[in-house]
Design an enzyme around this catalytic site. Structure first.
Site, short mmCIF file in Angstrom:
data_model
loop_
_atom_site.label_atom_id
_atom_site.label_comp_id
_atom_site.label_asym_id
_atom_site.label_seq_id
_atom_site.Cartn_x
_atom_site.Cartn_y
_atom_site.Cartn_z
N GLN A 1 0.80 -1.50 0.15
CA GLN A 1 0.30 -0.42 -0.08
C GLN A 1 0.85 1.41 0.15
O GLN A 1 1.38 1.50 0.79
CB GLN A 1 -1.14 0.11 1.05
CG GLN A 1 -1.39 0.70 1.20
CD GLN A 1 -2.64 1.60 2.60
OE1 GLN A 1 -1.92 1.43 3.87
NE2 GLN A 1 -3.84 1.33 2.11
N GLY A 2 1.15 2.12 -0.74
CA GLY A 2 1.54 3.46 -1.09
C GLY A 2 0.56 4.59 -0.57
O GLY A 2 0.50 5.30 -1.52
N SER B 1 1.09 6.54 2.46
CA SER B 1 1.61 7.81 3.15
C SER B 1 3.10 8.16 2.45
O SER B 1 3.57 7.58 1.52
CB SER B 1 2.04 6.44 4.65
OG SER B 1 1.21 5.86 5.26
N SER C 1 4.92 -0.69 3.92
CA SER C 1 5.38 -2.83 4.96
C SER C 1 5.18 -3.42 3.57
O SER C 1 4.40 -3.13 2.14
CB SER C 1 4.26 -2.93 5.16
OG SER C 1 3.54 -2.20 5.81
N GLU D 1 -10.03 -2.19 5.34
CA GLU D 1 -8.45 -2.35 6.08
C GLU D 1 -8.86 -2.35 7.79
O GLU D 1 -8.87 -2.89 8.16
CB GLU D 1 -7.72 -0.65 5.70
CG GLU D 1 -6.57 -1.14 7.13
CD GLU D 1 -5.20 -0.23 5.88
OE1 GLU D 1 -5.43 0.55 5.21
OE2 GLU D 1 -3.83 -0.57 6.80
N GLU E 1 -5.99 8.99 17.90
CA GLU E 1 -5.52 10.40 17.79
C GLU E 1 -6.71 10.34 16.74
O GLU E 1 -7.68 11.57 16.70
CB GLU E 1 -4.56 11.40 18.02
CG GLU E 1 -4.24 11.00 19.41
CD GLU E 1 -2.87 10.55 18.73
OE1 GLU E 1 -2.78 9.30 18.42
OE2 GLU E 1 -2.63 9.71 20.34
C1 LIG Z 1 4.12 -0.83 11.36
C2 LIG Z 1 3.73 0.24 10.17
C3 LIG Z 1 3.00 0.05 9.02
C4 LIG Z 1 2.47 0.25 8.27
N1 LIG Z 1 2.37 0.18 6.74
C5 LIG Z 1 2.02 1.20 6.02
C6 LIG Z 1 1.84 0.65 4.43
O1 LIG Z 1 2.04 -0.11 4.46
N2 LIG Z 1 0.98 1.27 3.58
C7 LIG Z 1 0.76 3.34 3.98
O2 LIG Z 1 0.89 3.49 3.29
N3 LIG Z 1 0.89 3.18 5.28
C8 LIG Z 1 1.62 2.26 6.32
N4 LIG Z 1 2.01 2.85 7.73
C9 LIG Z 1 2.16 4.19 7.86
C10 LIG Z 1 0.64 5.14 8.06
O3 LIG Z 1 -0.29 4.87 7.89
C11 LIG Z 1 0.85 6.09 9.46
O4 LIG Z 1 2.13 6.04 9.98
C12 LIG Z 1 0.06 6.56 9.96
O5 LIG Z 1 -1.18 7.23 9.14
C13 LIG Z 1 0.63 8.60 10.73
O6 LIG Z 1 0.89 9.17 10.35
P1 LIG Z 1 2.74 9.24 10.28
O7 LIG Z 1 3.26 8.18 11.03
O8 LIG Z 1 3.36 10.92 9.31
O9 LIG Z 1 2.55 10.16 11.66
P2 LIG Z 1 1.97 12.01 11.46
O10 LIG Z 1 0.48 12.20 11.40
O11 LIG Z 1 3.42 13.00 11.99
O12 LIG Z 1 1.53 11.61 13.34
C14 LIG Z 1 2.43 12.40 14.32
C15 LIG Z 1 1.56 11.85 15.89
O13 LIG Z 1 0.60 13.19 14.96
C16 LIG Z 1 -0.52 12.96 16.26
N5 LIG Z 1 -1.89 14.00 14.97
C17 LIG Z 1 -1.63 14.00 13.93
N6 LIG Z 1 -2.23 14.91 13.11
C18 LIG Z 1 -3.29 14.61 14.01
C19 LIG Z 1 -4.65 15.64 14.41
N7 LIG Z 1 -4.80 16.00 13.74
N8 LIG Z 1 -5.38 14.96 16.02
C20 LIG Z 1 -4.06 15.28 16.88
N9 LIG Z 1 -3.20 14.41 16.65
C21 LIG Z 1 -1.97 14.58 15.10
C22 LIG Z 1 -0.64 11.57 15.18
O14 LIG Z 1 -1.70 10.99 16.20
C23 LIG Z 1 0.68 10.45 16.04
O15 LIG Z 1 0.48 10.85 17.91
C24 LIG Z 1 2.46 2.22 8.61
C25 LIG Z 1 2.56 2.82 10.09
C26 LIG Z 1 3.74 0.99 10.69
C27 LIG Z 1 3.70 2.15 12.65
#
Ligand SMILES: Cc1cc2nc3c(=O)[nH]c(=O)nc-3n(C[C@H](O)[C@H](O)[C@H](O)COP(=O)(O)OP(=O)(O)OC[C@H]3O[C@@H](n4cnc5c(N)ncnc54)[C@H](O)[C@@H]3O)c2cc1C
Lengths: 391, 340
Positions: free
Chosen positions: A125-126, A128, A160, A244, A374
């Protein structure tokens, strides 16, 4: 209201149970490296050859075309048989395939669905990107139309299974000048083997699960791979996330109930904090175990309720998010319990039998991947309770 | 086939109960008169009885309406939303005890609202048999004719006038009077053993009320969060408040689904009924207490006053928690069950 299965469903359950009993691989699933791909492909093919792949997928594309309840029965028996985690086929089976079924063209369905079910093509899944996580709609991986192709430039991250996948659910920005950030996005099937795709693994805190950063340098993807319409990919992405958070979570919950019972057994053999009596004799541990049992029973009831609504074709609402939030945070409590029951040995990764410490470390991802806790609480507050929007 | 959506008939029952209660027993009955009490509940007692509520889950041959524990759970959820006196639970259980003991006349009198029971909570290890001993709290029993006693061994009804030396005490729940009873072999008018499953029915009804209270507090908090403004915006726009409300929604949904599930296991006499009911009572109390606390928090100072019923949700949740055994007791009972 009812909890009974029909006689026909009971027969189905017995068939499933027998087949799984005889066919679940004896060897444990490896958790790291290319062996996982070999293992996952072989197990998926075995299920397909025996007619057990895609329980609720349409028959014309290699599925069984059965009901959601039969799907539920399959998941229940799958967990009971301790059959392996879907691993490299997780994305393909739990949301890529269902998205193609719901929104794809005839040609896309005919090509991709059988390849998934036969265990030939894993997906990733692309969605993020480095600068677009929770705020997914701000994504900036750019694609422009050139003749019969989309030309993609940019980067995805936390993908992933990217190192093993053949195809990808790829979200790209096709119209940067569209009025809002949600418009101008396209959902396209990306071939991971195309020239210009560069996959770099990232190491994770559990020492096992790998996601990757993927770079795109003038990658040419045929326009016929677009799912839904050009610039209308946001609604397709919502379909994907709906799957999902729905069906995919159900299988996990059923496995969790089993884990809790294992913890209760474990608490009878492991020593408690006084180092003398079994852990279950400790009040706090007993209270935590009992509460987990109760919460897991509630989760099961919530899932049954949600399946009941889906069977009546009620439009699924934000309640999937309620279940996902409850489920993911409960899983973290379950594995923290496991680590606690290991006592000092939780620090010794070779000693922590049944990999409780590994599962505990790994469970940290539950409240991040697929939407953070969140963000989920924002969705519940705004869409379910109608509280004022924040963004 | 597996189906956890209410049938049209079940939905109709829930709707008509809700409609009646909103009109006749609105929450402001508990805030208007200075101090909360159960006067309105008792003024409407006969009317509720005439609607068939106290015999809803009892078979017709026992003088009931002939629905099941499932419909009864819907009824009690709605009652919980409006903090109807737990004496209702005593009536639904009391009718069962009387019918089970072969006293059809008494069952009929309870169902018709003629004779009114109240709940008790044991404060010592006592004895509930053909005679009742031990120390008990009697809630909302001032105008009751009977007191209902529950234990792991059975359930019994004792006439109020056989409760010698009742001592009035200050109640933890403003809306319910409290009297203390110290019994030494008090005679019962009806008694049934543990196999009648009255205690299990009682836990389920309490869990259903607690589920309704989880919903009511969720709704009250989010309604207020939409209208109360600070810093130039509705407080519900602040995530600290929004996320509290979201948690309240999760808890309400969890308990409601579990109560519905548990009620089916009781109706169908499934092997996991004790498991599911203990789980529902445990989570019901835990979550109703949390939701009640958070509802007060979201309201700020006004939540701390008796002008709002917010405090009563907290206090009632404690009464229902202790009824039939509190959270810690339910945890022990649940852990003693085989896996569901
Ligand atoms: C093990 C794992 C596998 C993954 N696999 C995939 C995958 O296969 N494909 C893919 O596309 N993505 C994948 N992801 C990514 C995942 O979808 C993102 O990590 C997730 O959407 C959060 O984005 P971020 O990591 O950039 O965190 P951020 O968005 O930067 O968030 C950082 C922190 O800020 C908080 N925050 C952000 N915005 C707000 C708001 N508006 N209000 C309150 N709090 C907020 C968040 O809750 C978090 O605690 C994976 C993540 C993990 C950990």
């Amino acid at each position: 209201m009812n909890l009974d299965f029909t006689a026909e469903q009971d027969v189905f359950r017995a068939e499933v149970r027998d087949w799984l009993h005889d066919n679940v691989p004896k060897e444990k699933r490896p958790i790291i490296g290319d062996e996982t791909l070999v293992y996952d492909k072989a197990w998926q093919k075995k299920q397909y050859d025996a007619g057990w792949a895609g329980i609720s997928w349409p028959v014309e594309y290699g599925g069984r075309g059965l009901s959601l309840i039969q799907q539920l029965i399959w998941f229940e028996e799958y967990a009971k048989a301790q059959a392996p985690y879907l691993g490299n086929f997780f994305v393909a089976l739990s949301h890529a395939g269902p998205t193609v079924i719901a929104r794809g063209t005839e040609r896309q369905k005919a090509y991709h669905l059988p390849r998934i079910l036969k265990g030939e093509s894993p997906w990733c899944q692309g969605f993020s990107e480095p600068n677009s996580g929770s705020d997914l709609a701000s994504l900036s991986t750019r694609a422009y139309v050139d003749g019969e192709h989309l030309v993609v430039n940019g980067s995805k991250i936390w993908t992933s299974f990217a190192q093993h996948a053949d195809y990808q659910e790829l979200l790209v920005r096709t119209d940067p000048d569209a009025g809002s950030k949600h418009s101008g996005i396209t959902w396209v099937i990306g071939d991971m083997h195309l020239p210009g795709v560069d996959v770099r693994p990232i190491s994770c805190m559990d020492g096992a699960s790998h996601f990757c950063q993927v770079f795109y340098d003038n990658v040419r993807i045929p326009l016929e791979n677009v799912v839904g319409d050009l610039n209308a990919g946001w609604s397709v992405a919502m379909t994907t996330l709906g799957f999902e958070r729905g069906t995919a979570a159900l299988a996990e919950q059923i496995a969790m109930a089993r884990e809790i019972e294992r913890l209760i057994e474990l608490s009878k053999t492991r020593l408690g904090p006084d180092g003398v009596r079994p852990a279950i004799k400790d009040d706090l541990i007993a209270a935590r175990l009992a509460t987990l049992r109760a919460e897991c029973a509630a989760l099961k009831a919530m899932s049954y309720a949600s399946i009941s609504r889906a069977q009546r074709d009620f439009v699924p609402g934000a309640e999937g998010t309620l279940i996902a939030t409850y489920n993911s945070e409960m899983l973290q409590r379950v594995y923290r319990m496991g680590a606690d029951l290991m006592g000092d040995e939780m620090l010794d990764l070779d000693a922590s039998e049944d990999r409780w410490t590994y599962e505990y470390y790994r469970s940290t991802l539950q409240t991040i991947a697929g939407g953070t806790s969140e963000i989920r609480r924002n969705i519940i507050g705004e869409r379910l309770l109608g509280l004022p929007r924040d963004r | 086939m597996v189906d956890l959506v209410a049938t049209d008939e079940q939905q109709q029952i829930a709707n008509s109960v809700a409609e009646y209660l909103r009109a006749e027993l609105p929450l402001d009955r508990l805030t208007k008169k200075g101090k909360a009490n159960s006067d309105t509940d008792h003024a409407k007692w006969k009317a509720m009885a005439e609607l068939g509520w106290f015999g809803l889950g009892l078979p017709e041959e026992q003088g009931g309406i002939g629905y099941s524990e499932v419909e009864e759970a819907f009824l009690y959820r709605e009652m919980g939303r409006l903090l109807v006196t737990p004496s209702a639970i005593a009536a639904s259980l009391g009718a069962r005890v009387a019918a089970g003991a072969g006293n059809g006349e008494l069952a009929a009198a309870i169902i018709s609202g003629e004779v009114r029971p109240a709940i008790t909570i044991a404060t010592s290890v006592g004895e509930v048999g053909p005679r009742v001993s031990g120390r008990y709290q009697l809630f909302d029993g001032a105008e009751a004719d009977l007191a209902l006693f529950l234990s792991a061994d059975g359930a019994a009804l004792v006439e109020r006038r056989a409760l010698n030396d009742l001592k009035v005490s200050r109640s933890g729940d403003d809306a319910l009077s409290l009297e203390l009873a110290d019994l030494n072999g008090a005679p019962t008018v009806a008694y049934v053993g543990a196999d009648a499953g009255i205690r299990r029915n009682g836990l389920l009804l309490a869990a259903a009320m607690l589920a309704g209270m989880c919903e009511a507090t969720r709704d009250m908090a989010s309604a207020y969060a939409k209208i109360r403004e600070q810093f130039g915006q509705p407080i519900g726009k602040f995530q600290a408040v929004k996320h509290k409300c979201a948690d309240m929604a999760i808890r309400a949904d969890a308990v409601n689904a579990l109560v519905a599930f548990a009620s089916i296991t009781v109706r169908d006499r499934r092997a996991d009924a004790d498991f599911q009911v203990a789980a529902a009572k445990l989570l019901g109390a835990q979550y109703a207490l949390l939701n009640a606390k958070e509802n007060i928090q979201v309201h700020g100072a006004i939540g701390f006053t008796t002008d709002l019923p917010a405090h009563l949700f907290l206090k009632r949740a404690h009464v229902l928690d202790h009824f039939g055994g509190a959270v810690r007791r339910q945890q022990m009972d649940l852990l003693a069950q085989p896996a569901a």
